[in-house]
Motif scaffolding. Structure first.
Motif, PDB file in Angstrom:
ATOM      1  N   UNK A  93      21.578  44.226  16.818  1.00  0.00           N
ATOM      2  CA  UNK A  93      20.410  43.358  16.924  1.00  0.00           C
ATOM      3  C   UNK A  93      20.528  42.147  16.003  1.00  0.00           C
ATOM      4  N   UNK A  94      21.140  42.311  14.851  1.00  0.00           N
ATOM      5  CA  UNK A  94      21.357  41.167  13.972  1.00  0.00           C
ATOM      6  C   UNK A  94      22.265  40.147  14.646  1.00  0.00           C
ATOM      7  N   UNK A  95      23.305  40.624  15.310  1.00  0.00           N
ATOM      8  CA  UNK A  95      24.172  39.708  16.056  1.00  0.00           C
ATOM      9  C   UNK A  95      23.387  38.973  17.132  1.00  0.00           C
ATOM     10  N   UNK A  96      22.596  39.720  17.915  1.00  0.00           N
ATOM     11  CA  UNK A  96      21.792  39.082  18.962  1.00  0.00           C
ATOM     12  C   UNK A  96      20.871  38.014  18.386  1.00  0.00           C
ATOM     13  N   UNK A 144      16.007  45.245   3.768  1.00  0.00           N
ATOM     14  CA  UNK A 144      16.401  45.699   2.432  1.00  0.00           C
ATOM     15  C   UNK A 144      17.913  45.601   2.248  1.00  0.00           C
ATOM     16  N   UNK A 145      18.336  45.578   0.991  1.00  0.00           N
ATOM     17  CA  UNK A 145      19.753  45.615   0.634  1.00  0.00           C
ATOM     18  C   UNK A 145      20.120  47.033   0.200  1.00  0.00           C
ATOM     19  N   UNK A 146      21.383  47.382   0.435  1.00  0.00           N
ATOM     20  CA  UNK A 146      21.917  48.674  -0.016  1.00  0.00           C
ATOM     21  C   UNK A 146      20.973  49.840   0.282  1.00  0.00           C
ATOM     22  N   UNK A 147      20.686  49.991   1.548  1.00  0.00           N
ATOM     23  CA  UNK A 147      19.841  51.095   2.000  1.00  0.00           C
ATOM     24  C   UNK A 147      20.675  52.373   2.029  1.00  0.00           C
ATOM     25  N   UNK A 160      24.384  47.740   3.585  1.00  0.00           N
ATOM     26  CA  UNK A 160      23.686  46.479   3.832  1.00  0.00           C
ATOM     27  C   UNK A 160      24.181  45.883   5.139  1.00  0.00           C
ATOM     28  N   UNK A 161      23.257  45.416   5.956  1.00  0.00           N
ATOM     29  CA  UNK A 161      23.663  44.728   7.190  1.00  0.00           C
ATOM     30  C   UNK A 161      24.371  43.429   6.848  1.00  0.00           C
ATOM     31  N   UNK A 162      25.509  43.208   7.488  1.00  0.00           N
ATOM     32  CA  UNK A 162      26.206  41.926   7.398  1.00  0.00           C
ATOM     33  C   UNK A 162      26.644  41.578   8.815  1.00  0.00           C
ATOM     34  N   UNK A 163      26.022  40.588   9.459  1.00  0.00           N
ATOM     35  CA  UNK A 163      24.990  39.709   8.887  1.00  0.00           C
ATOM     36  C   UNK A 163      23.610  40.351   8.942  1.00  0.00           C
ATOM     37  N   UNK A 164      22.733  39.868   8.079  1.00  0.00           N
ATOM     38  CA  UNK A 164      21.310  40.172   8.191  1.00  0.00           C
ATOM     39  C   UNK A 164      20.741  39.347   9.357  1.00  0.00           C
ATOM     40  N   UNK A 165      19.610  39.752   9.940  1.00  0.00           N
ATOM     41  CA  UNK A 165      19.011  38.955  11.015  1.00  0.00           C
ATOM     42  C   UNK A 165      18.729  37.526  10.573  1.00  0.00           C
TER      43      UNK A 165
END
Length: 364
Positions: A93-96, A144-147, A160-165
């Protein structure tokens, strides 16, 4: 704000002698027509291993839709969360969201059919808990970071999501729910709602009003900000009632496929049963080589508009009348299911007619 109109890409594939690529092409054309004719958005259906909804990845098709459009809102959904690892759902979803910043959301649900989840090894008794745990993880990962998480079904170290939305705080989250208890839960979570009463088409009058009333009541009780509400309707507009009923048999056929998927033999005759939480039922042998055996319910087209709240197969004036009542209930978006076996050219022409004859009545 006036109610806005969306369309769905149902990927309905009853005639498996056709190349599936024709279905894909039809869905892409619906997306492009929605952009051209001024619809607000498109929802993308998903299911696997059968020909009722034969799109294995709503998010993959959503990526295609982002590249065919410039302004259209796009919601892959519903994505059945127990079928996926929530870290991957959040990442995709972040990619989208980077492909179409601010234009995408995600529709999620626990799933209404046992067929798909049986094949993925998801036990029916775990389905709801997996959904709730997965949704919690996705919401945290977006912001959030480092979930890290140690749960019943999912466990992982700091991530952590990379990339974030791209969209802040995160892309829209829509929850599909069809029971009064379910829509109250969505209201408690402060999330957007996608709904149509249980068992879909040929819906008696009054069911939708009760669902929307339950959502609104819970908002008032909790004091949460009200999310957006999207309602699914089967639609076809005609210059005359007779013209609007041209594809009535296709609408009945689609209903019978849906009932095979979610209910099986039998009917649902009371409002209490239709609006109760639905279980996924028993395992049944109704799909062979990917082809589903539909149920055999039949309906009369006589006085259809008066007898049923859905489908809405009628003239522009009566369609506007019906949808103005929904707008007054607090429905923010109306998603039109218009591709249930009709020729693609007829679908596109009907979208154009809706855009010319119905949508202007709902302009801001």
């Amino acid at each position: 704000m006036a109610m806005k109109f969306w369309v769905t890409t149902p990927f309905f594939y009853p005639d498996m002698s056709r190349p599936w690529s024709e279905v894909l092409d039809s869905m892409i054309r619906i997306v492009e027509a929605a952009e051209e004719f001024g619809f607000e958005g498109v929802t993308i259906n998903e299911n696997q291993f059968q020909n009722y909804v034969c799109n294995p990845s709503a998010m993959m098709f959503a990526a295609v839709a982002t590249q065919r459009t410039q302004r259209l809102r796009i919601v892959p959904g519903v994505v059945v969360l127990p079928a996926y690892n929530p870290l991957l759902v959040a990442s995709e979803m972040s990619l989208l969201d980077h492909l179409a910043p601010g234009r995408v959301g995600i529709g999620v649900a626990r799933g209404g059919s046992r067929f798909q989840l049986d094949r993925l090894g998801v036990k029916p008794e775990n389905q709801r808990a997996m959904y709730e745990e997965g949704l919690e993880i996705i919401r945290r990962l977006f912001t959030e970071e480092d979930v890290s998480h140690e749960g019943r079904f999912y466990s992982f170290p700091p991530t952590t999501l990379v990339p974030k939305p791209a969209t802040q705080p995160h892309p829209e989250i829509w929850v599909a729910s069809q029971s009064t208890a379910g829509v109250r839960k969505v209201a408690q979570q402060g999330l957007n709602l996608i709904t149509a009463p249980n068992y879909g088409n040929f819906e008696p009058h009054g069911d939708l009003e009760e669902l929307i009333g339950a959502y609104n009541d819970e908002i008032a009780t909790t004091g949460n900000p009200r999310g957006e509400v999207m309602v699914l309707r089967h639609t076809w507009v005609g210059r005359t009632e007779e013209e609007a009923l041209e594809y009535f048999d296709d609408v009945v056929n689609e209903y019978n496929y849906y009932m095979a998927l979610v209910k099986g033999p039998g009917t649902v005759d009371t409002k209490e049963a239709r609006l109760a939480p639905r279980d996924v039922g028993e395992s049944r042998d109704y799909v062979h080589r990917g082809k589903m055996t539909p149920e055999q319910h039949s309906f009369s087209k006589d006085n259809l508009f008066e007898k049923y709240a859905d489908p809405v197969l009628t003239t522009p004036d009566r369609m506007i009348e019906r949808f103005k009542a929904y707008e007054a209930l607090g429905v923010d978006h109306l998603a039109c299911l218009i591709a249930v076996g009709m020729p693609t050219e007829a679908i596109i022409n009907n979208m154009k007619m809706m855009a010319e004859e119905v949508l202007p009545a709902f302009a801001d």
